[in-house]
Design a protein around this motif. Structure first.
Motif, PDB file in Angstrom:
ATOM      1  N   VAL A  75       0.846  -1.201   0.000  1.00 57.23           N
ATOM      2  CA  VAL A  75       0.000   0.000   0.000  1.00 57.23           C
ATOM      3  C   VAL A  75       0.877   1.246   0.000  1.00 57.23           C
ATOM      4  O   VAL A  75       0.648   2.197  -0.767  1.00 57.23           O
ATOM      5  CB  VAL A  75      -0.954  -0.005   1.220  1.00 57.23           C
ATOM      6  N   HIS A  76       1.890   1.239   0.857  1.00 53.56           N
ATOM      7  CA  HIS A  76       2.788   2.393   0.928  1.00 53.56           C
ATOM      8  C   HIS A  76       3.502   2.623  -0.407  1.00 53.56           C
ATOM      9  O   HIS A  76       3.607   3.754  -0.885  1.00 53.56           O
ATOM     10  CB  HIS A  76       3.814   2.196   2.048  1.00 53.56           C
ATOM     11  N   GLY A  77       3.972   1.562  -1.013  1.00 53.54           N
ATOM     12  CA  GLY A  77       4.668   1.685  -2.292  1.00 53.54           C
ATOM     13  C   GLY A  77       3.777   2.260  -3.380  1.00 53.54           C
ATOM     14  O   GLY A  77       4.201   3.122  -4.164  1.00 53.54           O
ATOM     15  N   PHE A  78       2.539   1.798  -3.424  1.00 48.10           N
ATOM     16  CA  PHE A  78       1.610   2.304  -4.422  1.00 48.10           C
ATOM     17  C   PHE A  78       1.325   3.790  -4.203  1.00 48.10           C
ATOM     18  O   PHE A  78       1.341   4.578  -5.148  1.00 48.10           O
ATOM     19  CB  PHE A  78       0.305   1.494  -4.397  1.00 48.10           C
ATOM     20  N   VAL A  79       1.072   4.173  -2.957  1.00 48.66           N
ATOM     21  CA  VAL A  79       0.786   5.582  -2.661  1.00 48.66           C
ATOM     22  C   VAL A  79       2.031   6.435  -2.900  1.00 48.66           C
ATOM     23  O   VAL A  79       1.933   7.570  -3.375  1.00 48.66           O
ATOM     24  CB  VAL A  79       0.229   5.744  -1.230  1.00 48.66           C
ATOM     25  N   PHE A  80       3.210   5.900  -2.595  1.00 48.00           N
ATOM     26  CA  PHE A  80       4.459   6.616  -2.873  1.00 48.00           C
ATOM     27  C   PHE A  80       4.559   6.946  -4.362  1.00 48.00           C
ATOM     28  O   PHE A  80       4.877   8.081  -4.744  1.00 48.00           O
ATOM     29  CB  PHE A  80       5.658   5.773  -2.433  1.00 48.00           C
ATOM     30  N   LEU A  81       4.287   5.974  -5.204  1.00 46.23           N
ATOM     31  CA  LEU A  81       4.341   6.206  -6.651  1.00 46.23           C
ATOM     32  C   LEU A  81       3.261   7.187  -7.103  1.00 46.23           C
ATOM     33  O   LEU A  81       3.504   8.039  -7.960  1.00 46.23           O
ATOM     34  CB  LEU A  81       4.207   4.881  -7.405  1.00 46.23           C
ATOM     35  N   LEU A  95      -2.827   8.105 -15.360  1.00 49.65           N
ATOM     36  CA  LEU A  95      -1.892   8.137 -14.229  1.00 49.65           C
ATOM     37  C   LEU A  95      -1.984   6.859 -13.407  1.00 49.65           C
ATOM     38  O   LEU A  95      -0.957   6.311 -12.984  1.00 49.65           O
ATOM     39  CB  LEU A  95      -2.146   9.368 -13.357  1.00 49.65           C
ATOM     40  N   VAL A  96      -3.199   6.370 -13.191  1.00 49.93           N
ATOM     41  CA  VAL A  96      -3.362   5.111 -12.447  1.00 49.93           C
ATOM     42  C   VAL A  96      -2.704   3.963 -13.204  1.00 49.93           C
ATOM     43  O   VAL A  96      -1.991   3.143 -12.605  1.00 49.93           O
ATOM     44  CB  VAL A  96      -4.852   4.816 -12.159  1.00 49.93           C
ATOM     45  N   VAL A  97      -2.922   3.897 -14.509  1.00 46.84           N
ATOM     46  CA  VAL A  97      -2.300   2.839 -15.310  1.00 46.84           C
ATOM     47  C   VAL A  97      -0.785   2.937 -15.229  1.00 46.84           C
ATOM     48  O   VAL A  97      -0.091   1.922 -15.046  1.00 46.84           O
ATOM     49  CB  VAL A  97      -2.791   2.891 -16.777  1.00 46.84           C
ATOM     50  N   ALA A  98      -0.238   4.145 -15.335  1.00 48.98           N
ATOM     51  CA  ALA A  98       1.213   4.317 -15.248  1.00 48.98           C
ATOM     52  C   ALA A  98       1.743   3.862 -13.884  1.00 48.98           C
ATOM     53  O   ALA A  98       2.754   3.149 -13.808  1.00 48.98           O
ATOM     54  CB  ALA A  98       1.592   5.775 -15.502  1.00 48.98           C
ATOM     55  N   VAL A  99       1.051   4.238 -12.821  1.00 49.78           N
ATOM     56  CA  VAL A  99       1.481   3.835 -11.476  1.00 49.78           C
ATOM     57  C   VAL A  99       1.378   2.320 -11.328  1.00 49.78           C
ATOM     58  O   VAL A  99       2.290   1.678 -10.774  1.00 49.78           O
ATOM     59  CB  VAL A  99       0.661   4.575 -10.393  1.00 49.78           C
ATOM     60  N   VAL A 100       0.316   1.713 -11.835  1.00 53.72           N
ATOM     61  CA  VAL A 100       0.151   0.256 -11.746  1.00 53.72           C
ATOM     62  C   VAL A 100       1.262  -0.458 -12.515  1.00 53.72           C
ATOM     63  O   VAL A 100       1.829  -1.447 -12.033  1.00 53.72           O
ATOM     64  CB  VAL A 100      -1.246  -0.177 -12.244  1.00 53.72           C
ATOM     65  N   VAL A 101       1.593   0.036 -13.700  1.00 58.80           N
ATOM     66  CA  VAL A 101       2.654  -0.588 -14.500  1.00 58.80           C
ATOM     67  C   VAL A 101       3.999  -0.497 -13.771  1.00 58.80           C
ATOM     68  O   VAL A 101       4.732  -1.492 -13.669  1.00 58.80           O
ATOM     69  CB  VAL A 101       2.729   0.052 -15.905  1.00 58.80           C
ATOM     70  N   ILE A 102       4.315   0.662 -13.246  1.00 58.50           N
ATOM     71  CA  ILE A 102       5.577   0.823 -12.507  1.00 58.50           C
ATOM     72  C   ILE A 102       5.563  -0.036 -11.246  1.00 58.50           C
ATOM     73  O   ILE A 102       6.544  -0.724 -10.936  1.00 58.50           O
ATOM     74  CB  ILE A 102       5.826   2.309 -12.176  1.00 58.50           C
ATOM     75  N   PHE A 103       4.462  -0.030 -10.523  1.00 63.07           N
ATOM     76  CA  PHE A 103       4.325  -0.820  -9.301  1.00 63.07           C
ATOM     77  C   PHE A 103       4.501  -2.308  -9.608  1.00 63.07           C
ATOM     78  O   PHE A 103       5.231  -3.018  -8.903  1.00 63.07           O
ATOM     79  CB  PHE A 103       2.951  -0.551  -8.678  1.00 63.07           C
ATOM     80  N   THR A 104       3.867  -2.782 -10.672  1.00 63.79           N
ATOM     81  CA  THR A 104       3.987  -4.185 -11.056  1.00 63.79           C
ATOM     82  C   THR A 104       5.427  -4.527 -11.424  1.00 63.79           C
ATOM     83  O   THR A 104       5.946  -5.573 -11.021  1.00 63.79           O
ATOM     84  CB  THR A 104       3.040  -4.498 -12.234  1.00 63.79           C
TER      85      THR A 104
END
Length: 155
Positions: A45-51, A134-143
């Motif tokens: 959760v923290h990593g996702f919110v950080f991104l 932006l959500v897609v970009a964050v999800v791709v980076i997070f993944t």
């Protein structure tokens, strides 16, 4: 809800601080009880919110025409627990760096004619599409980061 850059930035700065609390609490839980899943969940959760905070800081920096160093410091504040709050309140807000509205239309500034400024304005006029991208970009980076593995390697 996010009618101004300041409102969006504030929400993400607070969310980043909240997820620090979750992560620190999870680390304490793991140290005292041995329940490691708490760190896995809170860390994710923290990593996702950080991104998401980083993406928001980049968008706001571009909209507000921040000097690159200001943007780097704003993004870097997420690395230090709870530092996003003073960075937002005591530094960016009080210095006027968050003042103003979204730049939806070109003004008289010659920088408004640059392709990336035109693209930003076009996206800001379509907030649903911008949020989705932006959500897609964050999800791709997070993944991608999940595939690479946690900091320090897998235990």
């Amino acid at each position: 809800m996010f009618r101004t850059p300041s409102a969006l930035f504030r929400v993400l700065a607070i969310a980043e601080a909240i997820t620090w609390t979750l992560l620190i609490t999870a680390l304490i839980v793991r140290a005292t009880t041995g329940v490691a899943i708490a760190v896995t969940v809170a860390g994710g959760v923290h990593g996702f919110v950080f991104l998401a905070y980083g993406a928001t800081a980049v968008l706001v920096a571009k909209n507000q025409r921040w000097h690159p160093l200001r943007a780097v410091v704003a993004i870097g504040s997420a690395v230090i627990p709870y530092a996003t709050i003073p960075a937002e309140i005591w530094w960016l807000h009080r210095t006027g760096a968050l003042a103003g509205d979204w730049r939806l239309h070109a003004g008289s500034d010659p920088r408004d004619e640059r392709w990336h400024d035109r693209l930003m304005r076009a996206m800001l006029r379509r907030p649903g599409l911008l949020a989705a991208l932006l959500v897609v970009a964050v999800v791709v980076i997070f993944t991608g980061l999940l595939i690479v593995g946690p900091p320090g390697g897998k235990a």
